[in-house]
Structures are given as C-alpha cells and as structure tokens.
Scaffold this motif. Structure first.
Motif, PDB file in Angstrom:
ATOM      1  N   GLY A 156      -8.297  46.760  37.962  1.00  0.00           N
ATOM      2  CA  GLY A 156      -9.379  46.851  36.890  1.00  0.00           C
ATOM      3  C   GLY A 156     -10.224  47.898  36.894  1.00  0.00           C
ATOM      4  N   GLY A 157      -9.817  48.980  37.786  1.00  0.00           N
ATOM      5  CA  GLY A 157     -10.722  50.272  37.545  1.00  0.00           C
ATOM      6  C   GLY A 157     -12.016  49.911  38.643  1.00  0.00           C
ATOM      7  N   ILE A 158     -12.945  50.832  38.314  1.00  0.00           N
ATOM      8  CA  ILE A 158     -14.221  50.621  38.889  1.00  0.00           C
ATOM      9  C   ILE A 158     -15.145  50.252  37.984  1.00  0.00           C
ATOM     10  CG2 ILE A 158     -15.937  51.911  40.408  1.00  0.00           C
ATOM     11  CD1 ILE A 158     -14.011  53.595  41.416  1.00  0.00           C
ATOM     12  N   ASN A 159     -15.973  49.357  37.906  1.00  0.00           N
ATOM     13  CA  ASN A 159     -16.726  48.910  36.898  1.00  0.00           C
ATOM     14  C   ASN A 159     -16.098  48.881  35.483  1.00  0.00           C
ATOM     15  OD1 ASN A 159     -18.827  48.645  38.679  1.00  0.00           O
ATOM     16  ND2 ASN A 159     -19.822  50.444  38.341  1.00  0.00           N
ATOM     17  N   GLY A 160     -14.595  48.359  35.415  1.00  0.00           N
ATOM     18  CA  GLY A 160     -13.672  48.313  34.346  1.00  0.00           C
ATOM     19  C   GLY A 160     -13.444  49.797  33.732  1.00  0.00           C
ATOM     20  N   ARG A 161     -13.623  50.928  34.506  1.00  0.00           N
ATOM     21  CA  ARG A 161     -13.184  52.263  34.113  1.00  0.00           C
ATOM     22  C   ARG A 161     -11.975  52.615  35.101  1.00  0.00           C
ATOM     23  NH1 ARG A 161     -18.527  55.872  33.639  1.00  0.00           N
ATOM     24  NH2 ARG A 161     -17.077  57.387  32.971  1.00  0.00           N
ATOM     25  N   ARG A 162     -10.962  53.098  34.348  1.00  0.00           N
ATOM     26  CA  ARG A 162      -9.863  53.983  35.193  1.00  0.00           C
ATOM     27  C   ARG A 162     -10.317  55.065  35.963  1.00  0.00           C
ATOM     28  NH1 ARG A 162      -5.113  52.006  34.210  1.00  0.00           N
ATOM     29  NH2 ARG A 162      -4.197  53.903  34.993  1.00  0.00           N
ATOM     30  N   VAL A 163      -9.624  55.434  36.879  1.00  0.00           N
ATOM     31  CA  VAL A 163      -9.923  56.487  37.761  1.00  0.00           C
ATOM     32  C   VAL A 163      -8.666  57.487  37.584  1.00  0.00           C
ATOM     33  CG1 VAL A 163      -9.977  57.512  40.171  1.00  0.00           C
ATOM     34  CG2 VAL A 163     -11.000  55.616  39.538  1.00  0.00           C
ATOM     35  N   LYS A 164      -9.023  58.905  37.157  1.00  0.00           N
ATOM     36  CA  LYS A 164      -7.930  60.202  36.944  1.00  0.00           C
ATOM     37  C   LYS A 164      -8.168  60.739  38.206  1.00  0.00           C
ATOM     38  CE  LYS A 164      -6.091  63.537  34.343  1.00  0.00           C
ATOM     39  NZ  LYS A 164      -6.134  64.432  32.959  1.00  0.00           N
ATOM     40  N   LEU A 165      -7.089  61.170  38.798  1.00  0.00           N
ATOM     41  CA  LEU A 165      -7.337  61.888  40.241  1.00  0.00           C
ATOM     42  C   LEU A 165      -6.622  62.984  40.090  1.00  0.00           C
ATOM     43  CD1 LEU A 165      -7.800  61.865  43.173  1.00  0.00           C
ATOM     44  CD2 LEU A 165      -5.501  61.055  43.723  1.00  0.00           C
ATOM     45  N   ILE A 166      -7.283  64.160  40.199  1.00  0.00           N
ATOM     46  CA  ILE A 166      -6.587  65.429  40.145  1.00  0.00           C
ATOM     47  C   ILE A 166      -6.525  65.841  41.776  1.00  0.00           C
ATOM     48  CG2 ILE A 166      -6.640  67.875  39.244  1.00  0.00           C
ATOM     49  CD1 ILE A 166      -8.693  66.676  36.936  1.00  0.00           C
ATOM     50  N   VAL A 167      -5.242  66.383  42.103  1.00  0.00           N
ATOM     51  CA  VAL A 167      -4.892  66.774  43.348  1.00  0.00           C
ATOM     52  C   VAL A 167      -4.590  68.288  43.338  1.00  0.00           C
ATOM     53  CG1 VAL A 167      -3.349  66.798  45.456  1.00  0.00           C
ATOM     54  CG2 VAL A 167      -3.883  64.554  44.054  1.00  0.00           C
ATOM     55  N   MET A 168      -5.340  68.984  44.346  1.00  0.00           N
ATOM     56  CA  MET A 168      -5.099  70.444  44.515  1.00  0.00           C
ATOM     57  C   MET A 168      -4.676  70.746  46.044  1.00  0.00           C
ATOM     58  SD  MET A 168      -6.088  72.159  41.823  1.00  0.00           S
ATOM     59  CE  MET A 168      -7.285  72.173  40.246  1.00  0.00           C
ATOM     60  N   ASP A 169      -3.480  71.828  45.987  1.00  0.00           N
ATOM     61  CA  ASP A 169      -3.136  72.225  47.149  1.00  0.00           C
ATOM     62  C   ASP A 169      -3.316  73.498  47.606  1.00  0.00           C
ATOM     63  OD1 ASP A 169       0.408  72.766  48.458  1.00  0.00           O
ATOM     64  OD2 ASP A 169      -1.320  72.713  49.452  1.00  0.00           O
ATOM     65  N   ASP A 170      -4.286  73.927  48.240  1.00  0.00           N
ATOM     66  CA  ASP A 170      -4.511  75.187  48.687  1.00  0.00           C
ATOM     67  C   ASP A 170      -3.559  75.953  49.622  1.00  0.00           C
ATOM     68  OD1 ASP A 170      -5.140  74.754  51.421  1.00  0.00           O
ATOM     69  OD2 ASP A 170      -7.317  74.169  51.039  1.00  0.00           O
ATOM     70  N   GLY A 171      -2.584  75.208  50.018  1.00  0.00           N
ATOM     71  CA  GLY A 171      -1.660  76.146  50.641  1.00  0.00           C
ATOM     72  C   GLY A 171      -2.013  76.770  52.048  1.00  0.00           C
ATOM     73  N   GLY A 172      -3.215  76.398  52.397  1.00  0.00           N
ATOM     74  CA  GLY A 172      -3.902  76.947  53.770  1.00  0.00           C
ATOM     75  C   GLY A 172      -4.454  78.439  53.419  1.00  0.00           C
ATOM     76  N   ASN A 173      -4.597  78.882  52.119  1.00  0.00           N
ATOM     77  CA  ASN A 173      -5.296  80.099  51.694  1.00  0.00           C
ATOM     78  C   ASN A 173      -6.838  79.831  51.155  1.00  0.00           C
ATOM     79  OD1 ASN A 173      -5.783  82.231  49.495  1.00  0.00           O
ATOM     80  ND2 ASN A 173      -4.190  83.179  50.566  1.00  0.00           N
ATOM     81  N   ALA A 174      -7.641  80.496  52.133  1.00  0.00           N
ATOM     82  CA  ALA A 174      -9.058  80.391  51.731  1.00  0.00           C
ATOM     83  C   ALA A 174      -9.570  80.891  50.234  1.00  0.00           C
ATOM     84  CB  ALA A 174      -9.998  81.289  52.622  1.00  0.00           C
ATOM     85  N   THR A 175      -8.956  81.858  49.846  1.00  0.00           N
ATOM     86  CA  THR A 175      -9.206  82.409  48.360  1.00  0.00           C
ATOM     87  C   THR A 175      -8.811  81.278  47.321  1.00  0.00           C
ATOM     88  OG1 THR A 175      -9.202  84.632  49.023  1.00  0.00           O
ATOM     89  CG2 THR A 175      -8.781  84.027  46.686  1.00  0.00           C
ATOM     90  N   THR A 176      -7.436  80.730  47.471  1.00  0.00           N
ATOM     91  CA  THR A 176      -6.999  79.794  46.613  1.00  0.00           C
ATOM     92  C   THR A 176      -7.905  78.706  46.653  1.00  0.00           C
ATOM     93  OG1 THR A 176      -4.866  80.743  46.847  1.00  0.00           O
ATOM     94  CG2 THR A 176      -4.955  78.248  46.040  1.00  0.00           C
TER      95      THR A 176
END
Length: 490
Positions: A156-176
């Motif tokens: 049912g989501g949170i308070n009836g709202r779905r969650v959209k998750l965006i995943v980032m992989d920095d590869g161990g690079n500080a600038t990235t």
C-alpha cells in the motif's frame, strides 16, 4: 551508474525541496586526499584503499537546458580569458561532461501516481560503492534497498503513495559520488537518500549539508554519521562501535590482539584509536601486526598472538581475510576467539570451525533474528524480493532495511501538506526513542546537531549457528568516554 528502480510502471512526479544555489561546488565539496584518523578508520572492515577507481559509464540520455555555445552558464563569455582561467574552464567542462555521462538516467521525468489514486510517488535515492574492490561486501545493500521498495509498494505504499527508488553506484570514485548525489538532489528531486553505502560520503557530505535532503541510515561507521547534522544513523557511531568491541574483548580477558589490513594506510591508523579506548576499559593490546590478503600464510602473526598471551583478537580486514587468518592459526594449534564489527560477519562464517566462539557488535538487530515481527518482516521481504542474498546475508542488508523503515516512520510523522525533504527532516526530529519495532536501538534526533548513538546489539557463533548472548537487549558506551573522542572528529 544509475538504476531507476520502479517495481511497477507509472509516471513520476517530482518532489519539492530546497535546491542549493550556484553552479560551482565550493572547495569543501572536492575530493580530499588527506583523511583524519576517524575518516580513515571507517573503511577498515571492507579493506578499501586510498586509490580511486575510474568511474564506469552508464547508459541513458542526459537532458540539458539550452546554453549559449560559448558558456556553461548560458551567457556569452568575455572575449579574453587568461590562460589559467581558460584551462580551468575547459577542465571543468570535460569533468562535467564525463560526470554526467557516468550517472545518466533513463527516467523521462513524467509524473507518476500511486495505485491509480492520483497521489504522486515519493522519490528517494540510494547510493553505494556497489562495484570495485569492496563490491563483494556491499553489493547486497542495493538488492536490499530494492526489496524494501518492492515490499512497501506491495503493502500500500507510505500513506497511500508509492515509492520510487533511484539507485546510484559510485564505483568507489569520489568525483563520481559527488556528481551522482548532485543528480539525485537537483535533477531527480529526491526527498531523502536512504541506506547510504558510499565509501566516498566524506566527499559529498558538505554538499548535502547545503540542501534540505536528509541521508537516512546506512553504514553508521562512516564519519559523517557522527559529525554531520544531515546524516541520520540507525546504529552506533564508529567510536561507540569500537568501544563495544573492546568491552566484549575485556569480558574474555585483559589482553586483546589487533591485526589490521596491510593494503591500506587507514588500517594502521586505527591502532592509536583502539589503544585510547582500551585504556578506558583497563584492557591492554600487547600485540598488533599487519595482515595482507595475498599472504600465503599467517604463521608469524599467529605466533605473535600466542607469545603475547592474548585472550581475544580483532582482525580489521575484509571478511574473507578474517576467515583465512583464523583458519591458519587453528592449523598451528592457536585458537583465539574473534571479536568483530558486525559489518564483516556473514552467514558464510558459520561453516568455519575456527570462528566458533566469535562475538561481534551489531549495529541493528542481528540479521539472522526472526524472533519479533520487525525482524520476521525483514526476512519475509528478502524471501519474496531478494532470495539471492540469503546465502551471504550480513548486517549490510539489515541496516538498509532499517534505513527504509526509519524513512517510513519519518514520512508518517511529517507535517501535513506537501512532502518535501524539509518535511521529512521534521518528521525525523519528531520521533522519540524510535526503535522501529525493536529493529534498532532507541533513536532520537535533534535539529541542527549531529547524532552520536552509543548503544549496540551483540551477536556470536556457537556450534555452527548464530546466537545472541543477550538476546535483543542492547548495551551502551558511557558518554564520558565516547563524547570526548567524538569531539576530536568534528
């Protein structure tokens, strides 16, 4: 690398938050080569070195606003530039282009609704070092983050709202990592970053402080979780965690050995900090030495532990190195129990006889526990949405789950009206002694102040199975010992 994780199709609606002003990052945001003892210590368990890997490119289209062909800002430049300014401008442009290519997104930016109700989705981000030298110890964190999002939306989501998750992989690079966090905040308009497992968070912590976006949970051993008011930990600080390790060691006897990874300078820098905290417990560390993951054997280290007469040892190295060291010592007839940080412990340790009797500090409820509804729900989500991580399950997944549950609690406690990043923070501040149903130690946050959590769980291995010597009871380090040390890290 970007992974827009959306359990079911739909359209995304951007969330509102305070956007940082300006296009140029201050010097404090740039990757730093030097690190304090605390900063260097936080990566001991994963064996990270000081080197940065080349950022991996990822697919997707980056949408840029129209700009004047001579200017990154959209306005014509003066005709004359000094050579130095010209070189800096060109370098900045190249860095910007390559950084954007490394973290582009397939998201089309359209609005999304929850369960057909017309309620906008809640957009959250996750960042971690999921590829590179430490990927084996952290990769499961992104799988757990996705499992959490799927579980929430299926219920049912949170308070009836779905969650959209965006995943980032920095590869161990500080600038990235810095570029990706900026993308999450400025382009994806996330209302929070959850389950932070970025090994480069010290490099983007100052940037996130200039926004309203909270960083909720993740690896609480990381320095920003105890020095930065925009980070909201779900477990004890690095100092309290080390104190817990030493307290467990003291219960086995007055002498503890310390072995640390040879591959990275930050491992050696932990020795003075351990010694400082050990004195508060009247515990001695008569023997310490390096251990290299590539070493053919550990005869000298094992003999050193024996000659020093230690009753326990803490091996500050990647999980597989810990196993090899104890196996080598056992082959020489030397059996010294391990006292570990929970982040290095995995279910694979159950198969290693030399780790029988191990004890560890747990930052959230032990990842193997199913005795209460909160921990059973965690395992139900894994079984349904991430069954592949069960064989190598560790605290990494448990702290991500706790991060998601804390975010849920904050959203439900947030003021009525638009759900902004600032509103999520207000929800966090309103929580009092929150344990997420027993999954964490009591959590309290004070607006504008970093959080120093001093309590932990304890877990161990006996006869090839996990045990909780104190069940789900927690222990705490005295403020009189922890606070002065934490003050030196700010």
């Amino acid at each position: 690398m970007t992974d827009d994780y959306e359990p079911s199709p739909g359209r995304r609606e951007s969330q509102t938050h305070t956007k940082p002003a300006g296009n140029t990052a201050p010097r404090s945001e740039q990757p730093r080569r030097g690190r304090s003892v605390g900063e260097r210590l936080i990566r001991i368990r994963s064996g990270e070195t000081e080197t940065e890997s080349t950022p991996a490119l990822c697919t997707g289209q980056h949408r840029r606003p129209h700009r004047h062909p001579w200017s990154l800002s959209g306005r014509p430049r003066p005709r004359l530039l000094s050579r130095r300014r010209g070189i800096v401008a060109i370098a900045a442009m190249i860095a910007a282009v390559t950084g954007l290519a490394a973290c582009s997104s397939d998201d089309n930016g359209s609005g999304n609704t929850a369960n057909g109700s017309g309620a906008p989705e809640i957009v959250v981000g996750n960042i971690g070092t999921y590829t590179g030298p430490t990927a084996s110890s952290q990769a499961q964190a992104q799988d757990m983050a996705k499992a959490w999002a799927s579980w929430v939306n299926a219920h049912g989501g949170i308070n009836g709202r779905r969650v959209k998750l965006i995943v980032m992989d920095d590869g161990g690079n500080a600038t990235t990592a810095l570029s990706q966090v900026k993308k999450l905040v400025e382009q994806e308009h996330v209302v929070a970053i959850i389950g932070n497992h970025s090994n480069s968070d010290v490099n983007w912590a100052s940037y996130i402080s200039g926004t309203d976006v909270p960083v909720i949970g993740g690896t609480s051993l990381d320095l920003p979780f105890v020095t930065n008011a925009s980070f909201f930990p779900v477990g004890p600080s690095v100092i309290a965690g080390l104190y817990g390790v030493l307290q467990i060691a003291k219960s086995t006897g007055p002498k503890m050995g310390l072995l640390y990874c040879a591959e990275a300078p930050q491992c050696a820098s932990a020795v003075p900090l351990y010694s400082t905290l050990a004195r508060a417990l009247d515990l001695s560390i008569p023997y310490n030495a390096k251990v290299a993951a590539s070493a053919p054997d550990y005869t000298s280290q094992c003999q050193g532990l024996k000659e020093a007469g230690v009753q326990s040892v803490s091996v500050l190295a990647p999980s597989d190195t810990v196993v090899r060291v104890h196996r080598a010592c056992a082959d020489q007839g030397i059996n010294v129990p391990e006292v570990a940080q929970d982040g290095t412990v995995t279910t694979t340790w159950l198969k290693e006889p030399s780790l029988n009797g191990m004890r560890a500090v747990g930052y959230v409820a032990p990842f193997y526990d199913r005795s209460i509804p909160a921990t059973q729900e965690f395992h139900d989500a894994i079984q349904q949405y991430a069954p592949g991580i069960e064989a190598v399950l560790s605290e990494q997944s448990a702290d991500v789950w706790a991060s998601g549950k804390l975010f849920e609690a904050a959203v439900r406690a947030a003021p009525a009206g638009d759900l902004t990043a600032a509103a999520v923070k207000k929800g966090l501040y309103s929580l009092k002694d929150e344990t997420l149903g027993g999954f964490t130690v009591p959590l309290n946050f004070v607006e504008g102040k970093p959080t120093s959590i001093k309590c932990w769980f304890t877990l161990g291995i006996e006869d090839g199975r996990f045990v909780g010597p104190k069940g789900l009871e927690t222990e705490c380090a005295p403020a009189s010992v922890v606070d002065p040390v934490v003050a030196t890290l700010g």
